[in-house]
Write an enzyme that holds these catalytic residues in place. Structure first.
Site, PDB file in Angstrom:
ATOM      1  N   GLU A 279      -6.358  -4.157   0.459  1.00 60.09           N
ATOM      2  CA  GLU A 279      -6.773  -4.329   1.848  1.00 60.09           C
ATOM      3  C   GLU A 279      -8.284  -4.091   1.900  1.00 60.09           C
ATOM      4  O   GLU A 279      -8.857  -3.478   1.000  1.00 60.09           O
ATOM      5  CB  GLU A 279      -6.027  -3.334   2.752  1.00 60.09           C
ATOM      6  CG  GLU A 279      -4.532  -3.641   2.755  1.00 60.09           C
ATOM      7  CD  GLU A 279      -3.744  -2.960   3.859  1.00 60.09           C
ATOM      8  OE1 GLU A 279      -3.827  -1.726   3.984  1.00 60.09           O
ATOM      9  OE2 GLU A 279      -3.023  -3.667   4.588  1.00 60.09           O
TER      10      GLU A 279
ATOM     11  N   CYS B  93      -2.420   8.980   2.223  1.00 60.05           N
ATOM     12  CA  CYS B  93      -1.887   8.478   0.954  1.00 60.05           C
ATOM     13  C   CYS B  93      -2.830   8.710  -0.208  1.00 60.05           C
ATOM     14  O   CYS B  93      -2.408   8.968  -1.319  1.00 60.05           O
ATOM     15  CB  CYS B  93      -1.613   6.986   1.098  1.00 60.05           C
ATOM     16  SG  CYS B  93      -3.039   6.099   1.735  1.00 60.05           S
TER      17      CYS B  93
ATOM     18  N   GLU C  69       0.885  -1.178   0.000  1.00 58.60           N
ATOM     19  CA  GLU C  69       0.000   0.000   0.000  1.00 58.60           C
ATOM     20  C   GLU C  69       0.911   1.213   0.000  1.00 58.60           C
ATOM     21  O   GLU C  69       1.501   1.545   1.030  1.00 58.60           O
ATOM     22  CB  GLU C  69      -0.879   0.000   1.257  1.00 58.60           C
ATOM     23  CG  GLU C  69      -1.917  -1.093   1.292  1.00 58.60           C
ATOM     24  CD  GLU C  69      -3.054  -0.868   0.305  1.00 58.60           C
ATOM     25  OE1 GLU C  69      -3.103   0.191  -0.340  1.00 58.60           O
ATOM     26  OE2 GLU C  69      -3.889  -1.776   0.175  1.00 58.60           O
TER      27      GLU C  69
HETATM   28  P1  NAD Z   1       8.249   4.775   4.713  1.00 57.46           P
HETATM   29  O1  NAD Z   1       8.250   4.058   3.408  1.00 57.46           O
HETATM   30  O2  NAD Z   1       9.375   5.669   5.019  1.00 57.46           O
HETATM   31  O3  NAD Z   1       8.175   3.731   5.928  1.00 57.46           O
HETATM   32  C1  NAD Z   1       7.138   2.792   6.022  1.00 57.46           C
HETATM   33  C2  NAD Z   1       7.590   1.631   6.897  1.00 57.46           C
HETATM   34  O4  NAD Z   1       8.583   0.881   6.202  1.00 57.46           O
HETATM   35  C3  NAD Z   1       8.214   2.042   8.233  1.00 57.46           C
HETATM   36  O5  NAD Z   1       7.752   1.168   9.230  1.00 57.46           O
HETATM   37  C4  NAD Z   1       9.703   1.848   7.987  1.00 57.46           C
HETATM   38  O6  NAD Z   1      10.445   1.576   9.143  1.00 57.46           O
HETATM   39  C5  NAD Z   1       9.703   0.650   7.058  1.00 57.46           C
HETATM   40  N1  NAD Z   1      10.884   0.504   6.215  1.00 57.46           N
HETATM   41  C6  NAD Z   1      11.715   1.461   5.774  1.00 57.46           C
HETATM   42  N2  NAD Z   1      12.686   0.921   5.003  1.00 57.46           N
HETATM   43  C7  NAD Z   1      12.447  -0.408   4.941  1.00 57.46           C
HETATM   44  C8  NAD Z   1      13.079  -1.500   4.274  1.00 57.46           C
HETATM   45  N3  NAD Z   1      14.152  -1.329   3.514  1.00 57.46           N
HETATM   46  N4  NAD Z   1      12.548  -2.739   4.418  1.00 57.46           N
HETATM   47  C9  NAD Z   1      11.434  -2.924   5.157  1.00 57.46           C
HETATM   48  N5  NAD Z   1      10.797  -1.935   5.820  1.00 57.46           N
HETATM   49  C10 NAD Z   1      11.295  -0.685   5.706  1.00 57.46           C
HETATM   50  O7  NAD Z   1       6.840   5.531   4.750  1.00 57.46           O
HETATM   51  P2  NAD Z   1       6.320   6.557   5.862  1.00 57.46           P
HETATM   52  O8  NAD Z   1       7.108   7.802   5.719  1.00 57.46           O
HETATM   53  O9  NAD Z   1       6.215   5.869   7.158  1.00 57.46           O
HETATM   54  O10 NAD Z   1       4.816   6.804   5.355  1.00 57.46           O
HETATM   55  C11 NAD Z   1       4.474   7.697   4.354  1.00 57.46           C
HETATM   56  C12 NAD Z   1       4.280   6.978   3.035  1.00 57.46           C
HETATM   57  O11 NAD Z   1       3.363   5.915   3.199  1.00 57.46           O
HETATM   58  C13 NAD Z   1       3.685   7.875   1.978  1.00 57.46           C
HETATM   59  O12 NAD Z   1       4.321   7.630   0.741  1.00 57.46           O
HETATM   60  C14 NAD Z   1       2.242   7.445   1.920  1.00 57.46           C
HETATM   61  O13 NAD Z   1       1.598   7.699   0.711  1.00 57.46           O
HETATM   62  C15 NAD Z   1       2.344   5.990   2.211  1.00 57.46           C
HETATM   63  N6  NAD Z   1       1.082   5.470   2.745  1.00 57.46           N
HETATM   64  C16 NAD Z   1       0.328   4.638   1.967  1.00 57.46           C
HETATM   65  C17 NAD Z   1      -0.892   4.167   2.425  1.00 57.46           C
HETATM   66  C18 NAD Z   1      -1.752   3.254   1.579  1.00 57.46           C
HETATM   67  O14 NAD Z   1      -2.619   2.589   2.128  1.00 57.46           O
HETATM   68  N7  NAD Z   1      -1.561   3.196   0.267  1.00 57.46           N
HETATM   69  C19 NAD Z   1      -1.337   4.539   3.692  1.00 57.46           C
HETATM   70  C20 NAD Z   1      -0.538   5.378   4.473  1.00 57.46           C
HETATM   71  C21 NAD Z   1       0.675   5.838   3.988  1.00 57.46           C
END
Ligand code: NAD
Length: 487
Positions: free
Chosen positions: A461, A283, A249
């Site tokens: 989801e 998002c 997502e």
């Molecule tokens: P992020 O990608 O920085 O982090 C998300 C999660 O991934 C965190 O728990 C982080 O620790 C983990 N992570 C980071 N690097 C990783 C790796 N290499 N391997 C595995 N896990 C790793 O995102 P964020 O800043 O927490 O959230 C914002 C982003 O999330 C925005 O782009 C937003 O659009 C997206 N988002 C999408 C949805 C959806 O349902 N489509 C919902 C909410 C947020």
């Protein structure tokens, strides 16, 4: 203000601490006060979470569908019972106004647990008549699933992953975002109180490196990530090495198209919800608002008036509409886009910078911002900002606006406002987006599948669709006659 949990992790039905993990703190974004000191999971905590999940999954998969459903529905009741406390905690962890968290966070998590609790007893297979012989199918769990959360809807994201996973008989190891670690622990407590066997839902804290270790662990069957496209690409690459199943997502830059016959007041309401709710950190936000030239001025006048009336302030005050951004990196990023928009030549209608809130001077507050006369090629119109920055673009022709709306690598969501029923469906039909709204925006009831086209994600989801992503079908052919062979 303190929101210190009993320990950093919840493993095997109890709180556990990791002695060797890196420090991980939770800040209240309205003041930058540290509200909780935690430790990231060390290798021992990681290993014990996977081991207890493996053992718990076997017990849980052998639990009847009806009983699985009862546990999930009971957990929903517990979240509703504790909604106010959970909402305050979510507000402290994220900075989102209490006005929102009271209705949108644990409350939607409870809806999700209830929905999948109700669905659990229906997760049966089918009987297939083969003319004498027959076949049947079984819907089987995958095993140990990993959930990795983003920081904008911490408990909701945990529920959106845990509820369908558990309904299908899986166990889960969930890693919240390091920015908002607290409420997933409360979900784990609620599930234990509801009667979930120990080890079936575990929460371990950590940064991206822990996420990567979880994804590449040989004992996991599936990973579901909510996060950015960049993280999604890394997770998909890692998961691909062992062909671990994935649900992703990811981010978006979604279009909201407002035709000349739209109800302007409703369209303004939708644009506000699509850009400023949760301080723009959603998002699916409709951040590219295409407004037909004939109504552009009327739309912008109402939008500016209503945006300037928004109450920005103390998130714990229920009268507050807009709280701070979640963190310093997010604050710096959003401010840099506000500056970029002006440098790129967009017309600033309102907002445009940092906001000062008396008594909360250290907080990450920014003004809700509207840019008009935005052009498609501007970076503010192409890149995900994830803050309260609305781009208004003009259009005249239907075909032209559809092509422009689709001209993006993302495909998470889209919205259309028109009173012309044929046009509404015709346009939605051509939009490249996983979730679309006609004459509203950003409503995501659990009954409706949610997920992205293009780079915005893989899988779905919510809704019945989620079940397919947390279970696998076994087909069994039963021969009722003899077996023929060529020789
Ligand atoms: P992020 O990608 O920085 O982090 C998300 C999660 O991934 C965190 O728990 C982080 O620790 C983990 N992570 C980071 N690097 C990783 C790796 N290499 N391997 C595995 N896990 C790793 O995102 P964020 O800043 O927490 O959230 C914002 C982003 O999330 C925005 O782009 C937003 O659009 C997206 N988002 C999408 C949805 C959806 O349902 N489509 C919902 C909410 C947020």
């Amino acid at each position: 203000m303190r929101a210190q949990p009993q320990a950093s992790h919840y493993v095997g039905g109890q709180y556990v601490e990791s002695t060797n993990g890196a420090d991980l703190v939770s800040l209240y974004p309205a003041t930058c006060e540290v509200i909780a000191h935690l430790k990231a999971a060390d290798d021992q905590v990681l290993a014990s979470a996977i081991a207890t999940a493996k053992a718990g999954q076997k017990i849980w998969a052998a639990t009847s569908l009806a009983e699985r459903g009862r546990v999930l529905r009971k957990a929903a009741e517990i979240l509703r019972r504790d909604n106010r406390d959970l909402s305050v905690l979510e507000t402290l962890d994220t900075g989102k106004p209490l006005q929102e968290t009271l209705v949108a966070d644990a409350a939607s998590g409870a809806d999700c647990l209830e929905y999948f609790g109700n669905l659990a007893p229906t997760l049966t297979g089918e009987y297939i008549d083969l003319g004498g012989s027959f076949a049947y199918t079984k819907r089987e769990p995958l095993g140990v699933c990993v959930g990795i959360g983003a920081w904008n809807y911490p408990i909701q994201i945990a529920c959106w992953k845990a509820a369908p996973a558990l309904a299908c008989g899986n166990a889960m190891v969930f890693k919240p975002s390091e920015v908002t670690p607290l409420t997933a622990l409360k979900l784990a407590e609620a599930l234990s109180e509801a009667g979930l066997p120990d080890g079936v839902f575990n929460v371990i804290q950590g940064f991206g490196d822990l996420g990567a270790k979880l994804v590449s662990h040989p004992d996991i069957a599936k990973v579901s990530l909510t996060g950015s496209v960049q993280t999604g690409q890394k997770v998909a690459a890692l998961a691909g090495e062992s062909l671990t199943k994935t649900t992703l997502e990811l981010g978006g830059k979604s279009p909201l198209i407002i035709f000349e016959d739209a109800d302007i007041e409703n369209a303004v309401s939708a644009a506000i919800n699509a850009n400023f709710y949760s301080t723009g950190q959603i998002c699916s936000n409709g951040t590219r608002v295409f407004v037909h030239k004939d109504i552009r001025d009327a739309f912008l006048a109402r939008l500016a008036k209503r945006t300037q009336a928004a109450v920005l302030g103390d998130p714990l005050d229920e009268a507050t509409h807009i709280g701070p951004l979640v963190s310093k990196p997010q604050f710096d990023k959003v401010l840099s886009y506000m500056e970029l928009g002006q440098n790129e030549g967009a017309r600033l209608v309102c907002g445009g910078g940092e906001a000062r809130v008396a008594g909360l001077e250290g907080g990450y507050f920014v003004e809700p911002t509207v840019f008009a006369e935005v052009r498609d090629e501007m970076r503010i119109a192409r890149e995900e900002i994830f803050g309260p920055v609305m781009c208004v673009l003009d259009f005249t022709g239907e075909e032209d606006v559809i092509a422009r709306a689709n001209d993006t690598e993302f495909g998470l969501a889209a919205g259309v406002f028109t009173k012309d029923i044929q046009r509404g469906h015709r346009v939605i039909d051509q939009l490249e987006a996983g979730t679309c709204w006609l004459n509203t925006y950003n409503l995501t009831p659990v009954e409706m599948p949610f997920g992205g086209h293009k780079k915005s994600g893989i899988g779905r989801e919510n809704g019945h669709a989620a079940i397919d992503h947390y279970s696998q079908i076994k087909s069994v052919y039963v021969e009722m006659n003899g077996v023929e062979a060529a020789f």
